[in-house]
Design a protein around this motif. Structure first.
Motif, PDB file in Angstrom:
ATOM      1  N   VAL A 169     -10.509  69.746  15.562  1.00  0.00           N
ATOM      2  CA  VAL A 169      -9.754  69.337  16.748  1.00  0.00           C
ATOM      3  C   VAL A 169      -8.702  68.287  16.399  1.00  0.00           C
ATOM      4  N   ASP A 170      -8.547  67.977  15.139  1.00  0.00           N
ATOM      5  CA  ASP A 170      -7.715  66.848  14.720  1.00  0.00           C
ATOM      6  C   ASP A 170      -6.249  66.973  15.128  1.00  0.00           C
ATOM      7  N   ARG A 171      -5.655  68.153  14.940  1.00  0.00           N
ATOM      8  CA  ARG A 171      -4.204  68.305  15.145  1.00  0.00           C
ATOM      9  C   ARG A 171      -3.814  68.292  16.618  1.00  0.00           C
ATOM     10  N   THR A 172      -4.615  68.908  17.469  1.00  0.00           N
ATOM     11  CA  THR A 172      -4.192  69.128  18.852  1.00  0.00           C
ATOM     12  C   THR A 172      -4.975  68.308  19.878  1.00  0.00           C
ATOM     13  N   THR A 173      -5.773  67.351  19.420  1.00  0.00           N
ATOM     14  CA  THR A 173      -6.453  66.447  20.357  1.00  0.00           C
ATOM     15  C   THR A 173      -6.470  65.039  19.768  1.00  0.00           C
ATOM     16  N   ASP A 174      -7.038  64.126  20.545  1.00  0.00           N
ATOM     17  CA  ASP A 174      -7.181  62.750  20.059  1.00  0.00           C
ATOM     18  C   ASP A 174      -8.537  62.525  19.396  1.00  0.00           C
ATOM     19  N   GLY A 175      -9.226  63.623  19.057  1.00  0.00           N
ATOM     20  CA  GLY A 175     -10.512  63.523  18.396  1.00  0.00           C
ATOM     21  C   GLY A 175     -10.458  64.018  16.970  1.00  0.00           C
ATOM     22  N   SER A 176     -11.616  64.176  16.363  1.00  0.00           N
ATOM     23  CA  SER A 176     -11.687  64.695  15.004  1.00  0.00           C
ATOM     24  C   SER A 176     -13.014  65.418  14.828  1.00  0.00           C
ATOM     25  N   GLY A 177     -13.039  66.316  13.867  1.00  0.00           N
ATOM     26  CA  GLY A 177     -14.259  67.039  13.553  1.00  0.00           C
ATOM     27  C   GLY A 177     -14.107  68.534  13.711  1.00  0.00           C
ATOM     28  N   LYS A 178     -14.989  69.266  13.050  1.00  0.00           N
ATOM     29  CA  LYS A 178     -14.993  70.724  13.147  1.00  0.00           C
ATOM     30  C   LYS A 178     -15.531  71.156  14.506  1.00  0.00           C
ATOM     31  N   VAL A 179     -14.911  72.173  15.077  1.00  0.00           N
ATOM     32  CA  VAL A 179     -15.280  72.617  16.420  1.00  0.00           C
ATOM     33  C   VAL A 179     -16.757  72.978  16.476  1.00  0.00           C
ATOM     34  N   TRP A 180     -17.238  73.715  15.449  1.00  0.00           N
ATOM     35  CA  TRP A 180     -18.615  74.197  15.488  1.00  0.00           C
ATOM     36  C   TRP A 180     -19.647  73.120  15.176  1.00  0.00           C
ATOM     37  N   GLU A 181     -19.165  71.914  14.849  1.00  0.00           N
ATOM     38  CA  GLU A 181     -20.088  70.795  14.646  1.00  0.00           C
ATOM     39  C   GLU A 181     -20.087  69.832  15.827  1.00  0.00           C
ATOM     40  N   LEU A 182     -19.231  70.088  16.815  1.00  0.00           N
ATOM     41  CA  LEU A 182     -19.152  69.240  17.999  1.00  0.00           C
ATOM     42  C   LEU A 182     -19.787  69.953  19.186  1.00  0.00           C
ATOM     43  N   GLU A 183     -20.474  69.210  20.029  1.00  0.00           N
ATOM     44  CA  GLU A 183     -21.012  69.783  21.250  1.00  0.00           C
ATOM     45  C   GLU A 183     -19.924  69.815  22.315  1.00  0.00           C
ATOM     46  N   PHE A 184     -20.124  70.681  23.322  1.00  0.00           N
ATOM     47  CA  PHE A 184     -19.062  70.849  24.308  1.00  0.00           C
ATOM     48  C   PHE A 184     -18.741  69.554  25.042  1.00  0.00           C
ATOM     49  N   ASP A 185     -19.754  68.761  25.376  1.00  0.00           N
ATOM     50  CA  ASP A 185     -19.492  67.506  26.087  1.00  0.00           C
ATOM     51  C   ASP A 185     -18.557  66.603  25.290  1.00  0.00           C
ATOM     52  N   GLU A 186     -18.670  66.628  23.972  1.00  0.00           N
ATOM     53  CA  GLU A 186     -17.772  65.831  23.130  1.00  0.00           C
ATOM     54  C   GLU A 186     -16.354  66.373  23.194  1.00  0.00           C
ATOM     55  N   ILE A 187     -16.216  67.699  23.130  1.00  0.00           N
ATOM     56  CA  ILE A 187     -14.885  68.316  23.177  1.00  0.00           C
ATOM     57  C   ILE A 187     -14.255  68.156  24.557  1.00  0.00           C
ATOM     58  N   ALA A 188     -15.087  68.215  25.594  1.00  0.00           N
ATOM     59  CA  ALA A 188     -14.569  68.114  26.962  1.00  0.00           C
ATOM     60  C   ALA A 188     -13.931  66.753  27.239  1.00  0.00           C
ATOM     61  N   ARG A 189     -14.287  65.742  26.483  1.00  0.00           N
ATOM     62  CA  ARG A 189     -13.726  64.405  26.690  1.00  0.00           C
ATOM     63  C   ARG A 189     -12.392  64.204  25.985  1.00  0.00           C
ATOM     64  N   LEU A 190     -11.978  65.177  25.180  1.00  0.00           N
ATOM     65  CA  LEU A 190     -10.774  65.000  24.368  1.00  0.00           C
ATOM     66  C   LEU A 190      -9.502  65.273  25.166  1.00  0.00           C
ATOM     67  N   ASP A 191      -8.433  64.600  24.752  1.00  0.00           N
ATOM     68  CA  ASP A 191      -7.092  64.817  25.310  1.00  0.00           C
ATOM     69  C   ASP A 191      -6.375  65.806  24.410  1.00  0.00           C
ATOM     70  N   ALA A 192      -6.054  66.991  24.962  1.00  0.00           N
ATOM     71  CA  ALA A 192      -5.400  68.045  24.183  1.00  0.00           C
ATOM     72  C   ALA A 192      -3.940  68.228  24.576  1.00  0.00           C
ATOM     73  N   GLY A 193      -3.383  67.244  25.280  1.00  0.00           N
ATOM     74  CA  GLY A 193      -2.013  67.386  25.738  1.00  0.00           C
ATOM     75  C   GLY A 193      -1.049  66.343  25.244  1.00  0.00           C
ATOM     76  N   SER A 194      -1.531  65.115  25.001  1.00  0.00           N
ATOM     77  CA  SER A 194      -0.628  64.010  24.664  1.00  0.00           C
ATOM     78  C   SER A 194       0.130  64.236  23.375  1.00  0.00           C
ATOM     79  N   TRP A 195      -0.481  64.945  22.400  1.00  0.00           N
ATOM     80  CA  TRP A 195       0.206  65.207  21.130  1.00  0.00           C
ATOM     81  C   TRP A 195       1.499  65.976  21.356  1.00  0.00           C
ATOM     82  N   PHE A 196       1.542  66.773  22.419  1.00  0.00           N
ATOM     83  CA  PHE A 196       2.716  67.603  22.704  1.00  0.00           C
ATOM     84  C   PHE A 196       3.751  66.839  23.508  1.00  0.00           C
ATOM     85  N   SER A 197       3.289  66.143  24.534  1.00  0.00           N
ATOM     86  CA  SER A 197       4.192  65.381  25.400  1.00  0.00           C
ATOM     87  C   SER A 197       3.362  64.470  26.292  1.00  0.00           C
TER      88      SER A 197
END
Length: 261
Positions: A55-83
Motif C-alpha cells: 500500500v506504500d505508493r497509493t496510501t499513507d500506510g505501508s506493508g504488503k496487502v496480504w499481510e494487513l487486515e482489512f481494518d488496517e487498510i480501511a484506515r488508510l488515505d488513498a487519495g492525498s497522494w494524487f491531490s
C-alpha cells in the motif's frame, strides 16, 4: 469496423486516484465501456481494490496487502497522494465497487431502478484483474461476490498469472476470462485456447510489433485490448492492428476520439 471498447484503466485514473470509487465513477461518466480495476485479498480474507503488492505508493500506510487486515487498510488515505482534493478517500472493498458499478452494468427493470429507464440505462462491463498471490478459495470468494451482485455475465476476470486464470475457470466455468501479457507468448493462440480465454491483453508494444498475432487471436475468437494506451498518437496504429479496445488512463479523451473517427 466494430465499435472500439474504451477501457478505463483503474478507473479514469488521469483525473482521480486510481482504483478508488471516485476514479471508477469518473470512468463511467467519461464513457468507458469497460471499467478495469485490480483485486487483492487482505490477511483476514477481504477482497480490496488496489494495484500494488504494497500500500506504500497509493496510501499513507505501508506493508504488503496480504499481510494487513482489512481494518488496517480501511484506515488508510488513498487519495492525498494524487491531490489534496481527494484527501480521506479510502481503499474500497470489492463489494463497494460492485455496488457502485451495478446500476451502470445492469439494465434497469423499471423507471425507478438506479434512477434510469431501461431505454437509457448505461451499460458498462467490468474488467477485474486478480493479482497474485491468490488461492482457489480466494478466487472463489472474489468471483462469488461478483455473482452475488448479479454481475458475472458483465465481468471479465483476468490475470497475468495463468494459474489464476485457470482458478477463475474452476471457480466459475461460465465467466469470461482474460490473460494479461507483457509480450505475446511464442504460441499465443494455443496458450489462449488452452486457457479458454475470451481476451488476451498485452502491452502496446506487443500489438504494434506483431499485428499478425492480433489477427490470429481474433480468428480464434480471442479479442485483444492493449495496455496502457495513453499516447493518442499511437491510437490509430493500434486500431489498424485490429485491437478490440484500448486500456487507457485517459478515458474521456478516448471516448471523444472514438466518436470522431
Amino acid at each position: 469496423m466494430g465499435s472500439l471498447h474504451r477501457v478505463a484503466h483503474r478507473g479514469y485514473s488521469a483525473v482521480a486516484p486510481e482504483n478508488t470509487l471516485p476514479a471508477l465513477a469518473a470512468g463511467v461518466l467519461a464513457g468507458a465501456t469497460f471499467i478495469e480495476f485490480d483485486v487483492r485479498t487482505t490477511a483476514d480474507g477481504v477482497p480490496v481494490v488496489v494495484h500494488d503488492r504494497t500500500v506504500d505508493r497509493t496510501t499513507d500506510g505501508s506493508g504488503k496487502v496480504w499481510e494487513l487486515e482489512f481494518d488496517e487498510i480501511a484506515r488508510l488515505d488513498a487519495g492525498s497522494w494524487f491531490s489534496p482534493a481527494y484527501a480521506g478517500v479510502g481503499v474500497p472493498q470489492l463489494t463497494e465497487v460492485l455496488d457502485l458499478l451495478r446500476p451502470h452494468a445492469v439494465l434497469a427493470d423499471s423507471a425507478g431502478d438506479a434512477g434510469v429507464t431501461p431505454a437509457v440505462a448505461p451499460r458498462v462491463e467490468l474488467l477485474l484483474e486478480i493479482k497474485p498471490p491468490a488461492t482457489l478459495e480466494q478466487v472463489k470468494f472474489i468471483v462469488g461476490q461478483v455473482a452475488d451482485a448479479g454481475l458475472l455475465d458483465r465481468t471479465v476476470v483476468q490475470s497475468f498469472d495463468p494459474a489464476i486464470v485457470r482458478l477463475a475457470g474452476e471457480a466459475a466455468p461460465d465467466v469470461r476470462r482474460g490473460l494479461l501479457r507483457d509480450a505475446f507468448d511464442t504460441s499465443q493462440v494455443e496458450v489462449a485456447q488452452e486457457l479458454g480465454v475470451s481476451f488476451c491483453n498485452p502491452s502496446m508494444n506487443a500489438v504494434l510489433g506483431s499485428p499478425g498475432t492480433v489477427a490470429a487471436l481474433a480468428d480464434a475468437g480471442v479479442a485483444v485490448m492493449p495496455w496502457t494506451a495513453n499516447d493518442v498518437t499511437l491510437w490509430p496504429d493500434l486500431v489498424e492492428a485490429g485491437v478490440a479496445g484500448l486500456i487507457t488512463d485517459h478515458t474521456g479523451e478516448l471516448t471523444g476520439w472514438a466518436a470522431a473517427r
